[in-house]
Design a protein around this motif. Structure first.
Motif, mmCIF file in Angstrom:
data_model
loop_
_atom_site.group_PDB
_atom_site.id
_atom_site.type_symbol
_atom_site.label_atom_id
_atom_site.label_comp_id
_atom_site.label_asym_id
_atom_site.label_seq_id
_atom_site.Cartn_x
_atom_site.Cartn_y
_atom_site.Cartn_z
ATOM 1 N N ARG A 1 50.111 41.853 43.968
ATOM 2 C CA ARG A 1 49.156 42.346 42.976
ATOM 3 C C ARG A 1 47.716 42.130 43.434
ATOM 4 O O ARG A 1 46.818 42.867 43.030
ATOM 5 N N GLN B 1 62.630 44.836 37.341
ATOM 6 C CA GLN B 1 62.271 44.217 36.065
ATOM 7 C C GLN B 1 62.075 42.703 36.155
ATOM 8 O O GLN B 1 61.330 42.128 35.354
ATOM 9 N N THR C 1 58.914 39.058 39.907
ATOM 10 C CA THR C 1 57.479 39.117 39.612
ATOM 11 C C THR C 1 56.654 38.173 40.482
ATOM 12 O O THR C 1 55.426 38.273 40.494
ATOM 13 N N ASP D 1 51.944 36.791 43.122
ATOM 14 C CA ASP D 1 52.435 37.697 42.081
ATOM 15 C C ASP D 1 52.668 39.074 42.694
ATOM 16 O O ASP D 1 51.825 39.578 43.461
ATOM 17 N N ARG E 1 54.492 43.229 42.279
ATOM 18 C CA ARG E 1 55.049 44.305 41.454
ATOM 19 C C ARG E 1 56.090 45.040 42.286
ATOM 20 O O ARG E 1 55.957 45.167 43.511
ATOM 21 N N CYS E 2 57.124 45.522 41.621
ATOM 22 C CA CYS E 2 58.222 46.199 42.309
ATOM 23 C C CYS E 2 58.371 47.620 41.780
ATOM 24 O O CYS E 2 58.317 47.850 40.568
ATOM 25 N N THR E 3 58.574 48.553 42.684
ATOM 26 C CA THR E 3 58.799 49.945 42.314
ATOM 27 C C THR E 3 59.902 50.518 43.192
ATOM 28 O O THR E 3 60.139 50.040 44.305
#
Length: 251
Positions: free
Chosen positions: A88, A139, A142, A148, A150-152
């Motif tokens: 992030r 989901q 994190t 920190d 983000r996952c896509t």
């Protein structure tokens, strides 16, 4: 053969016979090199079905096995997705290793066999996983170490993974496996021979336990704990009878 090995062989046979008897395509979980070697060892015990291996991209090490009938080739689509993991805050993120990514995933309670290869590029991680784990990872993952993330889902990468290689050129006394390993990993022939007898060396996913195994151009050699390379080509012999070879080492 261990108890786990026996259970895996039994499971692979069940999948193959289901395909043969019922006509539908079946898939295993992700298999490591030892497990892929087990598949090769029981191939003659399997019914007459087609077999394909895939790990989400060309050259993957951990792969799923697909059993299918030739008439159902159109129905073959591996249940594999790619999850892109991005810091992030890139400026303050940790330098994350393969072990960091894998540890964070396993800490979520994910079984290793549901995850394929993990690729790290430009401070981002790409995890190949089965279709059941994709949304769960997105989901729930994190944070990795102090970073920190983000996952896509990024299945486009599955078609566009480009390996980076280090070209190694040199001479060897012969194209025996132990001699080429010495060149690839810059170690003594005797110490690297021990890796072969310890069951840590695979050629094209097949376990090789003979130091005198002769490599062929295009062979992919994987060594547990060291890495892998492609035996690209053998060129001219020197006046002293040594062989000039070219290797492409994965980096």
């Amino acid at each position: 053969m261990t108890k786990d090995d026996e259970l895996l062989c039994k499971r692979l046979k069940e999948l193959a016979f289901n395909t043969c008897n019922k006509g539908f395509t079946t898939y295993s979980e992700f298999l490591n090199l030892n497990e892929l070697n087990l598949l090769l060892s029981i191939k003659k015990e399997l019914p007459p079905v087609e077999i394909d291996l895939y790990g989400g991209y060309e050259g993957a090490e951990r792969k799923m096995v697909c059993f299918y009938q030739f008439t159902n080739d159109y129905d073959r689509k591996f249940p594999i997705h790619c999850v892109r993991i991005t810091p992030r805050n890139v400026k303050f993120c940790d330098v994350l290793t393969h072990r960091d990514y894998l540890g964070a995933l396993l800490n979520l309670g994910i079984e290793r066999y549901t995850i394929g290869d993990i690729i790290i590029k430009n401070k981002e991680g790409y995890v190949f996983c089965n279709d059941k784990m994709c949304n769960y990872i997105i989901q729930n993952l994190t944070r990795i170490k102090h970073t920190d993330v983000r996952c896509t889902q990024d299945d486009d990468l599955m078609m566009n993974v480009a390996h980076q290689f280090q070209e190694i050129r040199g001479t060897v006394a012969s194209v025996r496996l132990d001699a080429v390993l010495s060149l690839a990993f810059n170690g003594s022939r005797s110490s690297l021979s021990n890796l072969i007898t310890a069951g840590k060396v695979f050629v094209n996913s097949r376990l090789i336990e003979s130091n005198s195994y002769t490599l062929k151009e295009g062979d992919v050699v994987s060594v547990r704990g060291y890495g892998k390379f492609i035996y690209q080509e053998q060129q001219n012999q020197t006046k002293k009878g040594r062989y000039f070879v070219v290797l492409m080492k994965y980096i």
